[in-house]
Design a protein around this motif. Sequence first.
Motif, PDB file in Angstrom:
ATOM      1  N   LEU A   1       0.512  -1.498  -0.425  1.00  0.00           N
ATOM      2  CA  LEU A   1       0.245  -0.036  -0.101  1.00  0.00           C
ATOM      3  C   LEU A   1       0.936   1.239   0.404  1.00  0.00           C
ATOM      4  CD1 LEU A   1      -2.163   1.334   0.452  1.00  0.00           C
ATOM      5  CD2 LEU A   1      -2.613   1.064   2.558  1.00  0.00           C
ATOM      6  N   PHE A   2       0.661   2.327  -1.402  1.00  0.00           N
ATOM      7  CA  PHE A   2       1.801   3.445  -1.426  1.00  0.00           C
ATOM      8  C   PHE A   2       2.816   3.130  -1.193  1.00  0.00           C
ATOM      9  CE2 PHE A   2      -2.502   5.230   0.013  1.00  0.00           C
ATOM     10  CZ  PHE A   2      -3.033   5.296  -1.550  1.00  0.00           C
ATOM     11  N   GLY A   3       3.016   1.561  -1.334  1.00  0.00           N
ATOM     12  CA  GLY A   3       4.953   1.004  -1.168  1.00  0.00           C
ATOM     13  C   GLY A   3       5.787   0.267   0.253  1.00  0.00           C
ATOM     14  N   SER A   4       4.636   0.331   1.320  1.00  0.00           N
ATOM     15  CA  SER A   4       4.561  -0.298   2.221  1.00  0.00           C
ATOM     16  C   SER A   4       4.246  -2.055   2.142  1.00  0.00           C
ATOM     17  CB  SER A   4       4.538   0.524   3.529  1.00  0.00           C
ATOM     18  OG  SER A   4       5.072   1.455   3.670  1.00  0.00           O
ATOM     19  N   ALA A   5       4.801  -3.088   1.803  1.00  0.00           N
ATOM     20  CA  ALA A   5       4.286  -4.374   2.327  1.00  0.00           C
ATOM     21  C   ALA A   5       3.339  -4.327   3.102  1.00  0.00           C
ATOM     22  CB  ALA A   5       5.739  -4.990   2.092  1.00  0.00           C
ATOM     23  N   LEU A   6       2.495  -5.471   2.562  1.00  0.00           N
ATOM     24  CA  LEU A   6       1.448  -6.189   3.399  1.00  0.00           C
ATOM     25  C   LEU A   6       1.990  -7.258   4.221  1.00  0.00           C
ATOM     26  CD1 LEU A   6      -1.978  -5.163   1.298  1.00  0.00           C
ATOM     27  CD2 LEU A   6      -0.625  -3.079   3.722  1.00  0.00           C
ATOM     28  N   PRO A   7       1.498  -7.243   5.660  1.00  0.00           N
ATOM     29  CA  PRO A   7       1.403  -8.377   5.550  1.00  0.00           C
ATOM     30  C   PRO A   7       0.614  -9.813   4.842  1.00  0.00           C
ATOM     31  CG  PRO A   7       0.715  -7.487   7.690  1.00  0.00           C
ATOM     32  CD  PRO A   7       0.680  -7.243   6.195  1.00  0.00           C
ATOM     33  N   VAL A   8       1.534 -10.674   5.289  1.00  0.00           N
ATOM     34  CA  VAL A   8       1.186 -12.337   4.415  1.00  0.00           C
ATOM     35  C   VAL A   8       0.317 -13.259   5.145  1.00  0.00           C
ATOM     36  CG1 VAL A   8       2.034 -13.883   3.261  1.00  0.00           C
ATOM     37  CG2 VAL A   8       3.598 -12.457   2.981  1.00  0.00           C
ATOM     38  N   LEU A   9      -1.510 -12.551   3.875  1.00  0.00           N
ATOM     39  CA  LEU A   9      -2.370 -13.307   4.801  1.00  0.00           C
ATOM     40  C   LEU A   9      -2.662 -14.935   4.599  1.00  0.00           C
ATOM     41  CD1 LEU A   9      -4.290 -10.749   4.290  1.00  0.00           C
ATOM     42  CD2 LEU A   9      -3.099 -11.252   6.237  1.00  0.00           C
ATOM     43  N   LEU A  10      -1.287 -14.882   3.046  1.00  0.00           N
ATOM     44  CA  LEU A  10      -2.281 -16.611   2.457  1.00  0.00           C
ATOM     45  C   LEU A  10      -0.844 -16.745   1.492  1.00  0.00           C
ATOM     46  CD1 LEU A  10      -4.113 -18.810   1.783  1.00  0.00           C
ATOM     47  CD2 LEU A  10      -4.697 -17.133   0.023  1.00  0.00           C
ATOM     48  N   SER A  11      -0.553 -17.864   1.853  1.00  0.00           N
ATOM     49  CA  SER A  11       1.529 -18.504   1.070  1.00  0.00           C
ATOM     50  C   SER A  11       1.040 -18.662  -0.604  1.00  0.00           C
ATOM     51  CB  SER A  11       2.009 -19.894   1.885  1.00  0.00           C
ATOM     52  OG  SER A  11       0.413 -20.378   1.371  1.00  0.00           O
ATOM     53  N   SER A  12       2.136 -18.710  -0.997  1.00  0.00           N
ATOM     54  CA  SER A  12       2.303 -18.859  -2.398  1.00  0.00           C
ATOM     55  C   SER A  12       0.965 -19.826  -2.588  1.00  0.00           C
ATOM     56  CB  SER A  12       3.722 -19.200  -3.146  1.00  0.00           C
ATOM     57  OG  SER A  12       3.320 -19.036  -4.342  1.00  0.00           O
ATOM     58  N   ARG A  13      -0.430 -20.131  -3.201  1.00  0.00           N
ATOM     59  CA  ARG A  13      -1.169 -21.478  -3.638  1.00  0.00           C
ATOM     60  C   ARG A  13      -1.338 -20.872  -4.838  1.00  0.00           C
ATOM     61  NH1 ARG A  13      -4.278 -22.199   1.381  1.00  0.00           N
ATOM     62  NH2 ARG A  13      -4.510 -23.983   1.394  1.00  0.00           N
ATOM     63  N   PRO A  14      -0.797 -21.176  -6.121  1.00  0.00           N
ATOM     64  CA  PRO A  14      -1.026 -20.793  -7.595  1.00  0.00           C
ATOM     65  C   PRO A  14      -2.631 -20.929  -8.110  1.00  0.00           C
ATOM     66  CG  PRO A  14       0.759 -21.142  -7.567  1.00  0.00           C
ATOM     67  CD  PRO A  14       0.266 -21.630  -6.061  1.00  0.00           C
ATOM     68  N   GLY A  15      -2.852 -21.967  -7.775  1.00  0.00           N
ATOM     69  CA  GLY A  15      -4.786 -22.583  -8.072  1.00  0.00           C
ATOM     70  C   GLY A  15      -5.865 -22.058  -7.394  1.00  0.00           C
ATOM     71  N   LEU A  16      -4.886 -21.751  -6.063  1.00  0.00           N
ATOM     72  CA  LEU A  16      -6.515 -20.706  -5.364  1.00  0.00           C
ATOM     73  C   LEU A  16      -6.032 -19.517  -5.864  1.00  0.00           C
ATOM     74  CD1 LEU A  16      -8.417 -20.521  -3.347  1.00  0.00           C
ATOM     75  CD2 LEU A  16      -6.327 -20.939  -1.293  1.00  0.00           C
ATOM     76  N   GLY A  17      -5.098 -18.945  -6.373  1.00  0.00           N
ATOM     77  CA  GLY A  17      -4.825 -17.711  -6.290  1.00  0.00           C
ATOM     78  C   GLY A  17      -5.758 -17.185  -7.464  1.00  0.00           C
ATOM     79  N   HIS A  18      -5.922 -18.446  -8.911  1.00  0.00           N
ATOM     80  CA  HIS A  18      -6.464 -18.145  -9.865  1.00  0.00           C
ATOM     81  C   HIS A  18      -7.695 -17.844  -9.340  1.00  0.00           C
ATOM     82  CE1 HIS A  18      -7.926 -18.046 -13.862  1.00  0.00           C
ATOM     83  NE2 HIS A  18      -8.536 -19.809 -13.619  1.00  0.00           N
ATOM     84  N   VAL A  19      -8.184 -18.622  -8.341  1.00  0.00           N
ATOM     85  CA  VAL A  19     -10.164 -19.075  -8.334  1.00  0.00           C
ATOM     86  C   VAL A  19      -9.719 -17.722  -7.401  1.00  0.00           C
ATOM     87  CG1 VAL A  19     -11.172 -19.947  -6.477  1.00  0.00           C
ATOM     88  CG2 VAL A  19      -9.897 -21.302  -7.510  1.00  0.00           C
ATOM     89  N   LEU A  20      -9.305 -17.427  -6.859  1.00  0.00           N
ATOM     90  CA  LEU A  20      -9.631 -16.112  -5.632  1.00  0.00           C
ATOM     91  C   LEU A  20      -9.361 -15.096  -7.106  1.00  0.00           C
ATOM     92  CD1 LEU A  20      -7.616 -17.208  -2.292  1.00  0.00           C
ATOM     93  CD2 LEU A  20      -9.866 -16.523  -3.167  1.00  0.00           C
ATOM     94  N   LYS A  21      -8.989 -14.791  -8.058  1.00  0.00           N
ATOM     95  CA  LYS A  21      -8.622 -13.855  -9.019  1.00  0.00           C
ATOM     96  C   LYS A  21     -10.092 -13.663  -9.709  1.00  0.00           C
ATOM     97  CE  LYS A  21      -6.178 -11.589 -13.172  1.00  0.00           C
ATOM     98  NZ  LYS A  21      -5.203 -12.091 -14.575  1.00  0.00           N
TER      99      LYS A  21
END
Length: 181
Positions: free
Chosen positions: A120-140
Amino acid sequence: MLRNTRHSYGVLARVFHWLSAIAVVGALICIEINDFFPRGSTERLQLLLWHIDAGLLTALLLVPRLLWRLGNRPPDVTPPPPPLFQLLARAGHWALYGLMLALPLFGVLALQAAGKPVALFGSALPVLLSSRPGLGHVLKEVHELLGNLMLVALTVHVAASVWHHRFLRDDTLTRLIGPLR
C-alpha cells in the motif's frame, strides 16, 4: 455541521462518501484502462499499483466510515419513500459496503496466493496467504466477479440518486451534496 442532521448529511459523512467514491472509481478506471497497454509495460504496472492502492484505500476508509454511520443516523428523506424503497436503499448501501471490503480482501488474497507481494503506497502488507497458484486463480476470478458486481451496484446507486432527484423530486441527492440551483 460535522454530524448528520435530520435533513442533511454532516461534513464527515460527506467526506467519507466522496473519498470512497473517488477511490472506488479510481480503482475501476485503473483496471479498465490497463488493457490498453502491453503486458509488462511500465504504464500497465503503474496502473495496477494505483488500482491496488485505490482498492486498499477504499477498505481502509470503510472502517471509520461504518463506525461514523453507526453513530450518526442518516437523515430522513423528504417526502418519505415507500417502505419497499427504503428497504432496497438500505440493502443497496450495505451491498456497496460489503463490496468495498470484499473486493480489496479478495484482491490481496489472490495476489498473495499467486506468490506476489502486495504493498500500500509502497509499504509491504503482511502475508495473509502463502503461495498457492491454483487458489490464486480462483481468488482472482472471485475478485473480478465482485468487481463486475461493483460496477452494477454503482450504476444502480447513481441511477437511483438521479431518479430520486429528477422524477420523485425528493431530497435524497441534496441531503448529500446540498441544494442544486
